[in-house]
Design an enzyme around this catalytic site. Structure first.
Site, PDB file in Angstrom:
ATOM      1  N   ASN A 137      -3.733  -8.282 -18.705  1.00 16.91           N
ATOM      2  CA  ASN A 137      -4.443  -7.949 -19.943  1.00 16.91           C
ATOM      3  C   ASN A 137      -3.861  -8.545 -21.219  1.00 16.91           C
ATOM      4  O   ASN A 137      -4.564  -8.625 -22.231  1.00 16.91           O
ATOM      5  CB  ASN A 137      -4.515  -6.429 -20.095  1.00 16.91           C
ATOM      6  CG  ASN A 137      -5.413  -5.795 -19.052  1.00 16.91           C
ATOM      7  OD1 ASN A 137      -6.286  -6.454 -18.490  1.00 16.91           O
ATOM      8  ND2 ASN A 137      -5.206  -4.513 -18.779  1.00 16.91           N
TER       9      ASN A 137
ATOM     10  N   ILE B 278      -8.150   0.147 -26.131  1.00 17.84           N
ATOM     11  CA  ILE B 278      -7.971   1.101 -25.038  1.00 17.84           C
ATOM     12  C   ILE B 278      -7.421   0.393 -23.801  1.00 17.84           C
ATOM     13  O   ILE B 278      -7.186   0.998 -22.762  1.00 17.84           O
ATOM     14  CB  ILE B 278      -9.308   1.814 -24.747  1.00 17.84           C
ATOM     15  CG1 ILE B 278      -9.082   3.158 -24.063  1.00 17.84           C
ATOM     16  CG2 ILE B 278     -10.259   0.903 -23.974  1.00 17.84           C
ATOM     17  CD1 ILE B 278     -10.299   4.059 -24.053  1.00 17.84           C
TER      18      ILE B 278
ATOM     19  N   ASN C 244      -4.931  -1.115 -21.311  1.00 19.32           N
ATOM     20  CA  ASN C 244      -3.551  -0.816 -20.934  1.00 19.32           C
ATOM     21  C   ASN C 244      -2.773  -2.087 -20.593  1.00 19.32           C
ATOM     22  O   ASN C 244      -3.354  -3.066 -20.137  1.00 19.32           O
ATOM     23  CB  ASN C 244      -3.536   0.135 -19.735  1.00 19.32           C
ATOM     24  CG  ASN C 244      -3.710   1.572 -20.161  1.00 19.32           C
ATOM     25  OD1 ASN C 244      -3.119   2.006 -21.144  1.00 19.32           O
ATOM     26  ND2 ASN C 244      -4.531   2.318 -19.435  1.00 19.32           N
TER      27      ASN C 244
ATOM     28  N   ASP D 184      -4.916  11.229 -23.412  1.00 18.55           N
ATOM     29  CA  ASP D 184      -3.783  12.143 -23.256  1.00 18.55           C
ATOM     30  C   ASP D 184      -4.097  13.508 -23.866  1.00 18.55           C
ATOM     31  O   ASP D 184      -3.715  14.548 -23.318  1.00 18.55           O
ATOM     32  CB  ASP D 184      -2.527  11.555 -23.904  1.00 18.55           C
ATOM     33  CG  ASP D 184      -2.109  10.245 -23.270  1.00 18.55           C
ATOM     34  OD1 ASP D 184      -2.254  10.108 -22.044  1.00 18.55           O
ATOM     35  OD2 ASP D 184      -1.649   9.348 -24.004  1.00 18.55           O
TER      36      ASP D 184
ATOM     37  N   ARG E 208      -6.634  15.325 -21.592  1.00 15.56           N
ATOM     38  CA  ARG E 208      -5.960  15.882 -20.415  1.00 15.56           C
ATOM     39  C   ARG E 208      -5.138  17.110 -20.778  1.00 15.56           C
ATOM     40  O   ARG E 208      -5.178  18.132 -20.077  1.00 15.56           O
ATOM     41  CB  ARG E 208      -5.075  14.810 -19.785  1.00 15.56           C
ATOM     42  CG  ARG E 208      -5.871  13.734 -19.061  1.00 15.56           C
ATOM     43  CD  ARG E 208      -5.026  12.524 -18.727  1.00 15.56           C
ATOM     44  NE  ARG E 208      -5.725  11.625 -17.800  1.00 15.56           N
ATOM     45  CZ  ARG E 208      -5.377  10.368 -17.578  1.00 15.56           C
ATOM     46  NH1 ARG E 208      -4.334   9.846 -18.223  1.00 15.56           N
ATOM     47  NH2 ARG E 208      -6.052   9.626 -16.720  1.00 15.56           N
TER      48      ARG E 208
ATOM     49  N   HIS F 141       1.522   5.880 -24.866  1.00 18.04           N
ATOM     50  CA  HIS F 141       0.423   6.137 -23.931  1.00 18.04           C
ATOM     51  C   HIS F 141       0.810   5.734 -22.511  1.00 18.04           C
ATOM     52  O   HIS F 141       0.029   5.138 -21.787  1.00 18.04           O
ATOM     53  CB  HIS F 141      -0.830   5.380 -24.397  1.00 18.04           C
ATOM     54  CG  HIS F 141      -2.065   5.659 -23.587  1.00 18.04           C
ATOM     55  ND1 HIS F 141      -2.546   6.933 -23.372  1.00 18.04           N
ATOM     56  CD2 HIS F 141      -2.910   4.819 -22.933  1.00 18.04           C
ATOM     57  CE1 HIS F 141      -3.636   6.870 -22.632  1.00 18.04           C
ATOM     58  NE2 HIS F 141      -3.876   5.594 -22.341  1.00 18.04           N
TER      59      HIS F 141
ATOM     60  N   MET G 191     -11.764   8.211 -19.124  1.00 13.55           N
ATOM     61  CA  MET G 191     -11.393   7.184 -20.095  1.00 13.55           C
ATOM     62  C   MET G 191     -12.577   6.853 -21.002  1.00 13.55           C
ATOM     63  O   MET G 191     -12.426   6.694 -22.221  1.00 13.55           O
ATOM     64  CB  MET G 191     -10.921   5.923 -19.370  1.00 13.55           C
ATOM     65  CG  MET G 191     -10.499   4.792 -20.294  1.00 13.55           C
ATOM     66  SD  MET G 191      -8.981   5.145 -21.203  1.00 13.55           S
ATOM     67  CE  MET G 191      -7.763   4.801 -19.936  1.00 13.55           C
TER      68      MET G 191
END
Length: 230
Positions: free
Chosen positions: A10, A33, A35, A66, A69, A93, A144
């Site tokens: 990425n 967003i 990762n 996060d 969750r 994160h 997500m």
């Protein structure tokens, strides 16, 4: 797939997108967003900085998952509807850089001391929990998407001029010794209107922050150094 694998996949994607953005839309609001967020946000900022187009008030790492969750796990434990919970989550994160602030939860809840470590670890490792539940056939997708939509909606509410729009997100920061850090910020027409900092936290949470910072700084440096090496 490890976060190192994700970085390899990425980093160049983020770099390419932001190289285009410096030409096409340098004043846009960017919500990252992708990762590993801890490294990808620094990559984006370094690319914009190279082009003299950096406005750190308009580049956000989306760490909302996060919070979602933490709200869910605390709500389930304490018998509160997760939609009514708000547990700030600061730091970064990934793994130990994720620091849930249960002491600042609203409505106020009481987490038994003998369950605090396990609950903290569950928030930190929730992504791995999902991967294991899917037996290696995927990762968090719907949650997500929900988290991303929630954050994007908050950005738009701020841009419209709505008052008191506050979200935790990962931004360029001087709140700690780490150059990037996630904590509550006030969103508005400028993007990031005001960094609200960490606020009051208890001794347990301070210890989590102290453990998070070395790893967070390492992941930030990985992104910065990668851009410089290109």
């Amino acid at each position: 797939m490890t976060r190192d694998d994700l970085f390899g996949s990425n980093a160049n994607v983020v770099k390419t997108i932001f190289e285009c953005a410096t030409e096409a839309c340098p004043d846009a609001i960017f919500c990252i967003i992708t990762n590993p967020v801890n490294s990808c946000v620094p990559i984006a900022c370094e690319v914009m900085k190279k082009a003299n187009k950096l406005n750190p008030r308009r580049i956000f790492g989306v760490s909302t998952l996060d919070i979602v969750r933490a709200n869910t796990f605390v709500g389930e434990m304490c018998g509160v509807n997760p939609k009514e919970m708000n547990v700030p989550v600061i730091g970064g994160h990934s793994g130990i850089t994720i620091v849930p602030l249960f002491s600042r939860a609203t409505p106020k809840v009481s987490i038994p001391k003998d369950k605090l470590d396990a609950l903290t670890k569950r928030v930190q490792e929730a992504g791995t929990e999902v991967v294991k539940a899917k037996v290696g056939h995927g990762s968090a997708t719907l949650s997500m998407a929900y988290a991303g939509a929630r954050f994007a909606n908050s950005i738009m509410r701020g841009l419209k001029g709505e008052s008191n729009v506050i979200e935790c997100c990962y931004v360029q920061s001087d709140v700690t010794e780490a150059a990037y850090f996630s904590n509550p910020v006030l969103l508005g027409k400028a993007g990031l209107e005001k960094n609200l900092g960490i606020g009051e936290i208890n001794a347990y949470e301070k210890d989590l922050v102290s453990k998070a910072l070395p790893e967070l700084k390492k992941e930030i440096a990985k992104g910065v150094d990668w851009v410089k090496s290109q």
